[in-house]
Design an enzyme around this catalytic site. Structure first.
Site, PDB file in Angstrom:
ATOM      1  N   CYS A  95     -24.383 -65.257 -11.688  1.00 35.55           N
ATOM      2  CA  CYS A  95     -23.845 -66.581 -12.009  1.00 35.55           C
ATOM      3  C   CYS A  95     -24.310 -67.627 -10.995  1.00 35.55           C
ATOM      4  CB  CYS A  95     -22.317 -66.483 -12.038  1.00 35.55           C
ATOM      5  SG  CYS A  95     -21.445 -68.056 -12.119  1.00 35.55           S
ATOM      6  N   CYS A 144     -21.571 -69.738  -9.462  1.00 35.22           N
ATOM      7  CA  CYS A 144     -20.800 -68.931  -8.508  1.00 35.22           C
ATOM      8  C   CYS A 144     -21.482 -68.918  -7.145  1.00 35.22           C
ATOM      9  CB  CYS A 144     -20.647 -67.494  -9.010  1.00 35.22           C
ATOM     10  SG  CYS A 144     -19.753 -67.343 -10.571  1.00 35.22           S
TER      11      CYS A 144
END
Length: 105
Positions: free
Chosen positions: A31, A34
């Site tokens: 991600c 993230c």
């Protein structure tokens, strides 16, 4: 204070029974957002020794992700006394997290 890796096996000990307010960062290694949020979470841990900061890898801990109803990552969940008090989704500025910490914790 360092960031803890939270798993289904250590959740009760590290979160519920910690005696401190907890910030949980739900993330995954693939991600991009993230990865962008990770340094912010690390800095929160460094600057706030009165809270416990944990990261939950949703790929490795799908049961915890389900328990919290995580639909998008990154999601940051704030807990006090083992109960969720606030949730933020997405990459947000550090000031957003600081405001939540100041308000509740």
């Amino acid at each position: 204070m360092s960031v803890f890796s939270i798993t289904n096996n250590n959740y009760h000990e590290e979160v519920v029974a910690s005696g401190k307010p907890v910030l949980l960062d739900f993330w995954a290694p693939w991600c991009g957002p993230c990865k962008k949020l990770s340094p912010v979470v690390d800095k929160i841990a460094e600057e706030n020794p009165h809270i416990k900061v944990g990261k939950v890898n949703v790929d490795e801990e799908p049961e915890l992700a389900r328990r919290f109803g995580i639909m998008s990552i990154p999601t940051v969940v704030f807990l006090k006394n083992g109960k969720e008090i606030e949730r933020k989704v997405g990459v947000l500025p550090p000031e957003t997290f600081a405001a939540v910490l100041e308000q509740y914790l």
